[in-house]
Design a protein around this motif. Structure first.
Motif, PDB file in Angstrom:
ATOM      1  N   LYS A   1      26.815 103.970  79.832  1.00 22.66           N
ATOM      2  CA  LYS A   1      26.137 104.401  78.612  1.00 22.66           C
ATOM      3  C   LYS A   1      24.687 103.935  78.549  1.00 22.66           C
ATOM      4  CE  LYS A   1      30.209 104.841  75.650  1.00 22.66           C
ATOM      5  NZ  LYS A   1      30.917 104.326  74.464  1.00 22.66           N
ATOM      6  N   ASN A   2      24.399 102.732  79.080  1.00 18.52           N
ATOM      7  CA  ASN A   2      23.029 102.230  78.949  1.00 18.52           C
ATOM      8  C   ASN A   2      22.241 102.248  80.254  1.00 18.52           C
ATOM      9  OD1 ASN A   2      23.874 100.022  80.458  1.00 18.52           O
ATOM     10  ND2 ASN A   2      24.124  98.678  78.697  1.00 18.52           N
ATOM     11  N   LEU A   3      22.759 102.921  81.266  1.00 15.64           N
ATOM     12  CA  LEU A   3      22.110 102.972  82.574  1.00 15.64           C
ATOM     13  C   LEU A   3      20.725 103.617  82.514  1.00 15.64           C
ATOM     14  CD1 LEU A   3      22.899 101.998  85.385  1.00 15.64           C
ATOM     15  CD2 LEU A   3      23.835 104.247  85.861  1.00 15.64           C
ATOM     16  N   LEU A   4      20.546 104.593  81.620  1.00 18.61           N
ATOM     17  CA  LEU A   4      19.264 105.295  81.523  1.00 18.61           C
ATOM     18  C   LEU A   4      18.138 104.399  81.019  1.00 18.61           C
ATOM     19  CD1 LEU A   4      20.332 108.786  80.109  1.00 18.61           C
ATOM     20  CD2 LEU A   4      19.481 108.298  82.398  1.00 18.61           C
ATOM     21  N   LYS A   5      18.477 103.249  80.444  1.00 22.45           N
ATOM     22  CA  LYS A   5      17.451 102.307  79.999  1.00 22.45           C
ATOM     23  C   LYS A   5      16.622 101.795  81.174  1.00 22.45           C
ATOM     24  CE  LYS A   5      19.836 100.520  75.898  1.00 22.45           C
ATOM     25  NZ  LYS A   5      20.440  99.315  75.273  1.00 22.45           N
ATOM     26  N   PHE A   6      17.201 101.868  82.353  1.00 23.79           N
ATOM     27  CA  PHE A   6      16.537 101.324  83.536  1.00 23.79           C
ATOM     28  C   PHE A   6      15.792 102.390  84.330  1.00 23.79           C
ATOM     29  CE2 PHE A   6      20.120  98.634  82.460  1.00 23.79           C
ATOM     30  CZ  PHE A   6      19.566  97.360  82.507  1.00 23.79           C
ATOM     31  N   VAL A   7      15.637 103.583  83.762  1.00 21.52           N
ATOM     32  CA  VAL A   7      14.980 104.672  84.485  1.00 21.52           C
ATOM     33  C   VAL A   7      13.518 104.332  84.753  1.00 21.52           C
ATOM     34  CG1 VAL A   7      14.330 105.969  82.400  1.00 21.52           C
ATOM     35  CG2 VAL A   7      14.618 107.172  84.580  1.00 21.52           C
ATOM     36  N   GLY A   8      13.075 104.665  85.949  1.00 18.45           N
ATOM     37  CA  GLY A   8      11.683 104.440  86.336  1.00 18.45           C
ATOM     38  C   GLY A   8      11.094 105.692  86.951  1.00 18.45           C
ATOM     39  N   THR A   9       9.791 105.662  87.191  1.00 20.63           N
ATOM     40  CA  THR A   9       9.124 106.835  87.747  1.00 20.63           C
ATOM     41  C   THR A   9       9.683 107.207  89.126  1.00 20.63           C
ATOM     42  OG1 THR A   9       7.375 105.390  88.625  1.00 20.63           O
ATOM     43  CG2 THR A   9       6.990 106.415  86.481  1.00 20.63           C
ATOM     44  N   HIS A  10      10.085 106.195  89.893  1.00 19.49           N
ATOM     45  CA  HIS A  10      10.638 106.478  91.219  1.00 19.49           C
ATOM     46  C   HIS A  10      11.938 107.283  91.107  1.00 19.49           C
ATOM     47  CE1 HIS A  10      11.483 105.928  95.476  1.00 19.49           C
ATOM     48  NE2 HIS A  10      12.716 105.584  95.145  1.00 19.49           N
ATOM     49  N   ASP A  11      12.747 106.970  90.087  1.00 22.32           N
ATOM     50  CA  ASP A  11      14.011 107.693  89.886  1.00 22.32           C
ATOM     51  C   ASP A  11      13.736 109.154  89.544  1.00 22.32           C
ATOM     52  OD1 ASP A  11      15.502 105.239  90.132  1.00 22.32           O
ATOM     53  OD2 ASP A  11      14.897 104.790  88.080  1.00 22.32           O
ATOM     54  N   LEU A  12      12.742 109.386  88.686  1.00 19.88           N
ATOM     55  CA  LEU A  12      12.397 110.756  88.294  1.00 19.88           C
ATOM     56  C   LEU A  12      11.830 111.544  89.478  1.00 19.88           C
ATOM     57  CD1 LEU A  12      10.778 109.946  84.834  1.00 19.88           C
ATOM     58  CD2 LEU A  12      12.975 111.085  85.214  1.00 19.88           C
ATOM     59  N   LYS A  13      11.072 110.846  90.332  1.00 18.33           N
ATOM     60  CA  LYS A  13      10.534 111.490  91.532  1.00 18.33           C
ATOM     61  C   LYS A  13      11.669 111.882  92.468  1.00 18.33           C
ATOM     62  CE  LYS A  13       7.159 110.727  95.248  1.00 18.33           C
ATOM     63  NZ  LYS A  13       8.033 110.679  96.420  1.00 18.33           N
ATOM     64  N   LYS A  14      12.620 110.983  92.614  1.00 21.16           N
ATOM     65  CA  LYS A  14      13.771 111.268  93.479  1.00 21.16           C
ATOM     66  C   LYS A  14      14.610 112.410  92.910  1.00 21.16           C
ATOM     67  CE  LYS A  14      17.104 108.728  96.303  1.00 21.16           C
ATOM     68  NZ  LYS A  14      16.372 108.963  97.554  1.00 21.16           N
ATOM     69  N   PHE A  15      14.648 112.502  91.586  1.00 23.82           N
ATOM     70  CA  PHE A  15      15.391 113.586  90.934  1.00 23.82           C
ATOM     71  C   PHE A  15      14.755 114.941  91.227  1.00 23.82           C
ATOM     72  CE2 PHE A  15      16.469 116.436  87.464  1.00 23.82           C
ATOM     73  CZ  PHE A  15      17.829 116.231  87.310  1.00 23.82           C
ATOM     74  N   GLY A  16      13.416 114.950  91.361  1.00 22.27           N
ATOM     75  CA  GLY A  16      12.755 116.211  91.687  1.00 22.27           C
ATOM     76  C   GLY A  16      11.538 116.551  90.858  1.00 22.27           C
ATOM     77  N   LEU A  17      11.093 115.618  89.999  1.00 24.97           N
ATOM     78  CA  LEU A  17       9.843 115.840  89.272  1.00 24.97           C
ATOM     79  C   LEU A  17       8.690 115.363  90.142  1.00 24.97           C
ATOM     80  CD1 LEU A  17      10.548 114.786  85.566  1.00 24.97           C
ATOM     81  CD2 LEU A  17      10.897 116.997  86.661  1.00 24.97           C
ATOM     82  N   ILE A  18       7.603 116.124  90.164  1.00 29.29           N
ATOM     83  CA  ILE A  18       6.466 115.733  90.993  1.00 29.29           C
ATOM     84  C   ILE A  18       5.717 114.582  90.310  1.00 29.29           C
ATOM     85  CG2 ILE A  18       6.241 118.000  92.072  1.00 29.29           C
ATOM     86  CD1 ILE A  18       3.929 118.612  90.185  1.00 29.29           C
ATOM     87  N   PRO A  19       5.117 113.676  91.088  1.00 29.82           N
ATOM     88  CA  PRO A  19       4.450 112.502  90.505  1.00 29.82           C
ATOM     89  C   PRO A  19       3.398 112.844  89.461  1.00 29.82           C
ATOM     90  CG  PRO A  19       4.620 112.283  92.895  1.00 29.82           C
ATOM     91  CD  PRO A  19       5.068 113.674  92.559  1.00 29.82           C
ATOM     92  N   GLU A  20       2.656 113.941  89.686  1.00 33.34           N
ATOM     93  CA  GLU A  20       1.608 114.326  88.740  1.00 33.34           C
ATOM     94  C   GLU A  20       2.184 114.661  87.362  1.00 33.34           C
ATOM     95  OE1 GLU A  20       0.343 115.656  92.892  1.00 33.34           O
ATOM     96  OE2 GLU A  20       2.172 115.675  91.667  1.00 33.34           O
ATOM     97  N   LEU A  21       3.346 115.317  87.344  1.00 32.61           N
ATOM     98  CA  LEU A  21       3.992 115.668  86.062  1.00 32.61           C
ATOM     99  C   LEU A  21       4.514 114.409  85.375  1.00 32.61           C
ATOM    100  CD1 LEU A  21       4.851 118.007  84.178  1.00 32.61           C
ATOM    101  CD2 LEU A  21       7.044 118.006  85.355  1.00 32.61           C
ATOM    102  N   ILE A  22       5.104 113.521  86.157  1.00 34.30           N
ATOM    103  CA  ILE A  22       5.605 112.255  85.600  1.00 34.30           C
ATOM    104  C   ILE A  22       4.462 111.481  84.951  1.00 34.30           C
ATOM    105  CG2 ILE A  22       6.689 110.039  86.161  1.00 34.30           C
ATOM    106  CD1 ILE A  22       8.032 111.505  88.570  1.00 34.30           C
ATOM    107  N   GLY A  23       3.293 111.500  85.615  1.00 35.49           N
ATOM    108  CA  GLY A  23       2.132 110.796  85.084  1.00 35.49           C
ATOM    109  C   GLY A  23       1.624 111.363  83.774  1.00 35.49           C
ATOM    110  N   ARG A  24       1.880 112.642  83.534  1.00 42.93           N
ATOM    111  CA  ARG A  24       1.426 113.275  82.287  1.00 42.93           C
ATOM    112  C   ARG A  24       2.459 113.169  81.177  1.00 42.93           C
ATOM    113  NH1 ARG A  24      -1.295 115.059  86.400  1.00 42.93           N
ATOM    114  NH2 ARG A  24      -3.363 116.039  86.214  1.00 42.93           N
TER     115      ARG A  24
END
Length: 344
Positions: free
Chosen positions: A215-238
Motif C-alpha cells: 500500500k505504501n510502496l509508491l511513497k518511495f517512487v523516484g525519477t529513475h523508477d519513472l524512467k524505467k517505467f517508460g517516461l522520458i527524462p525530459e517529461l519527468i523533469g517538467r
C-alpha cells in the motif's frame, strides 16, 4: 483570483475528497507556489506541474477538479491515450489547450491562468528503455510533443478540437502560467520500486521490509523508477512535484458514499426531494454497495456506477412513489442481480 494559503486550499479539498491527506497537502502547496509565482511575476521560479500516481478511482481527477473550482479558474481534462504525434490520426497535443480555451469561453488571459488535467499519462510510456528507430505514435512521440507546452511556450491553438489544417485561423496561447496536473495508475510501477529497493517478496523479511507494504510502496517512487517505467527524462523533469494516492479501503469507500459535500447519496436525496420524496438508504444497503465496489475494484468511480443502476428503475417510476422511498439490502441485491445479467 485571490491567493490562498495551502491550509485554506486543503480545507476546501477536505469537503470533497475523503482521505489522501498527503496528496492533498502536496498539491495544495504546489498550487499555492504556482499562483504565487504568477502574482509576483517571478520567472526565475520553475513551474510546479504535478504528477499524481494512484489506482483508478482514488481521486486524481476529483482533486484537480476541486482545485479549479476553489480557485475559480478554467479547467480542462485531456485523455493522453487520444493524443498522437502531429501527422498521425488522432488529436494533436494542442487540442488540450483548445479545451482549456473553450472552458474559458475563449478569454485568452483567463485561459493562460487555468489548469489542465492530463489523465492516463502512464499509457503514453514508451515500450522499453531503449530508443527505437521506429515511430512510437502514441508513446514517446506524444511525450516529446508535450514538453514545450508543459514548460511554457506560445502555442498556435486551433479554435475547435480536432486536426489542424492550413486554412484554419489559430489562437496564440502562452502556456507558461498554465498549471498542468498529470495522472495515471502506473500499473507495474510498484514492481519496479520493489526491485530497486531489493525488497524480499518470499522467505524472511529484513527490518526495512517490514516498514514497507504494497500500500505504501509508491511513497518511495523516484525519477529513475519513472524512467524505467517508460517516461522520458525530459517529461519527468517538467513534472517536478510527484504525489501518490493510496488505494481506497472499505471505510474510505463508505465515507465517500456518504460524507463529502457532493456525496453520491446526498445527490440522489436532493434529486428525489425535488419531487417531494424522502429517500433513505439503510445501513445494510450501504454496506452491500460498498462490498460490490470493492469486488469490481473500480474505487470511487465504481460506487457511482453501482448507485446509478440501483436508482434507475426507481427514478423511472418516480410518478408512482408517494412521500418516501427506503432502499434496503434486498432492493440493492435485486437491482444488482438485474445489472449483472445485462453486463457482458
Amino acid at each position: 483570483m485571490k491567493l490562498n494559503y495551502p491550509k485554506k486550499i486543503k480545507d476546501f479539498l477536505d469537503q470533497y475528497v475523503i482521505g489522501q491527506e498527503d496528496a492533498k497537502k502536496t498539491i495544495s502547496v504546489a498550487v499555492y507556489n504556482h499562483y504565487k509565482r504568477i502574482y509576483l511575476l517571478n520567472d526565475e521560479i520553475d513551474k510546479s506541474n504535478v504528477l499524481m500516481i494512484g489506482d483508478t478511482g482514488t481521486g486524481k481527477t476529483l482533486i484537480a477538479k476541486s482545485i479549479s473550482k476553489f480557485l475559480n479558474v478554467p479547467f480542462a481534462i485531456a485523455d493522453a491515450t487520444s493524443l498522437t504525434e502531429a501527422g498521425y490520426v488522432g488529436e494533436d497535443v494542442e487540442s488540450i489547450l483548445t479545451k482549456l480555451l473553450q472552458s474559458a469561453n475563449y478569454n485568452i488571459a483567463l485561459a493562460e491562468k487555468g489548469i489542465v488535467f492530463i489523465d492516463e499519462i502512464d499509457k503514453i510510456s514508451r515500450k522499453n528503455e531503449n530508443t527505437s528507430i521506429t515511430r512510437d505514435v502514441s508513446g514517446e512521440g506524444v511525450q516529446q510533443a508535450l514538453l514545450k507546452i508543459l514548460e511554457g511556450t506560445i502555442v498556435n491553438v486551433p479554435p475547435n478540437v480536432g486536426r489542424k489544417h492550413p486554412d484554419q485561423k489559430m489562437i496564440k496561447l502562452n502556456t507558461k502560467n498554465i498549471l498542468f496536473i498529470a495522472g495515471g495508475a502506473f500499473e507495474g510501477l510498484k514492481d519496479i520500486i520493489s526491485n530497486r529497493l531489493n525488497i524480499s517478496t518470499i522467505g524472511f523479511k529484513t527490518k526495512f521490509d517490514k516498514k514497507i507494504n504494497d500500500k505504501n510502496l509508491l511513497k518511495f517512487v523516484g525519477t529513475h523508477d519513472l524512467k524505467k517505467f517508460g517516461l522520458i527524462p525530459e517529461l519527468i523533469g517538467r513534472l517536478p512535484i510527484i504525489s501518490n494516492l493510496n488505494s481506497l479501503d472499505r471505510e474510505s469507500l463508505k465515507r465517500i458514499l456518504l460524507e463529502p459535500k457532493n456525496a453520491i447519496i446526498k445527490q440522489y436525496k436532493k434529486l428525489f426531494y425535488m419531487d417531494k420524496i424522502n429517500l433513505k438508504f439503510t445501513d445494510s444497503a450501504i454496506d452491500l454497495i460498498v462490498d460490490k465496489a470493492i469486488k469490481l475494484s473500480l474505487g470511487a468511480r465504481g460506487l457511482k456506477s453501482i448507485c446509478d443502476n440501483i436508482i434507475k428503475d426507481y427514478m423511472f417510476n418516480i410518478d408512482s412513489i408517494k412521500e418516501s422511498l427506503i432502499i434496503d439490502k434486498f432492493d440493492v441485491k435485486c437491482q444488482l442481480n438485474n445489472w449483472k445479467k445485462k453486463r457482458p
